[in-house]
Design an enzyme around this catalytic site. Structure first.
Site: not given
Ligand code: SAH
Length: 212
Positions: A60
């Protein structure tokens, strides 16, 4: 590693976008984004923009990380759940503010990479787990704080249920690719209180585990 000028610009960008909480700024200053951005986009590490990471996901934008962390009002006593480990950057920042952090991602590959960075940085109070975070993490519930970094249409029921009374959850809600809102949910003795914070855009919260 960032140089002094990059550091100053990074903090300036955070402040000018409304990240003013001293503890949050301090945690972000201590957490070098350079560990979490690899490959093609490394030269943009300290710019205030989201960047691609493995598995088609994104790390992000720093100011959004700051604003979400600020809205979560983490205290040093808190047990926190993050859904969406991604690069591990947000979880590393939370680990400097909370007592204990659990972070889950549906991609085992991202969880492995984040775990090895947490180890390198000696962040011993954060654990990354491969799981579908829409179900929360029942074995560690209840949580004082929950942060979701992928967008669902509505707050997932299991996450609402795993929030302690008085606890706060911050998450983006809305349709994939449409305008999403960042909201804050506080669990009251009876029911929940919802506050809309700002428009955002996140990758979708998907069902099941990823293939990588
Ligand atoms: N917080 C992260 C950015 C997140 S991007 C950082 O600091 O880099 C969003 C993430 O959510 C992705 O890696 C994706 O794989 C995950 N995601 C999406 N759906 C999900 C679910 N149902 N359970 C766990 N993770 C999930």
């Amino acid at each position: 590693m960032k140089n002094a000028e990059q550091q100053m610009q990074f903090l300036f960008a955070l402040r000018s976008k409304g990240v003013t909480d001293a503890r949050v700024l301090d945690a972000m200053e201590k957490t070098d984004r350079g560990y979490f951005v690899k490959g093609l986009f490394e030269d943009r590490t300290y710019e205030d923009m989201p960047l691609p990471i493995a598995c088609g996901q994104t790390i992000s934008q720093p100011s959004v990380v700051g604003l979400m962390t600020q809205a979560l009002k983490v205290t040093p006593r808190d047990k926190v759940l993050e859904v969406g480990t991604g690069s591990g950057y947000q979880a590393a920042i939370l680990s400097r503010l909370a007592r204990r952090v659990y972070t889950v991602d549906r991609f085992a590959r991202l969880v492995r990479a984040a775990t090895s960075i947490f180890r390198k940085l000696d962040l011993t109070n954060v654990t990354a787990i491969t799981a579908d975070g829409s179900y929360g993490l029942p074995e560690q519930a209840p949580f004082d704080r929950i942060l979701v970094t992928a967008a669902a249409e509505d707050p997932p029921g299991p996450l609402l249920a795993q929030l302690r009374i008085g606890g706060i959850m911050v998450l983006p809600v809305g349709q994939d690719q449409a305008v999403q809102s960042l909201i804050s949910v506080t669990r009251l003795e009876k029911g929940y209180e919802y506050t809309e914070l700002r428009p955002v855009r996140f990758v979708p919260l998907l069902e099941g585990l990823g293939k990588e």
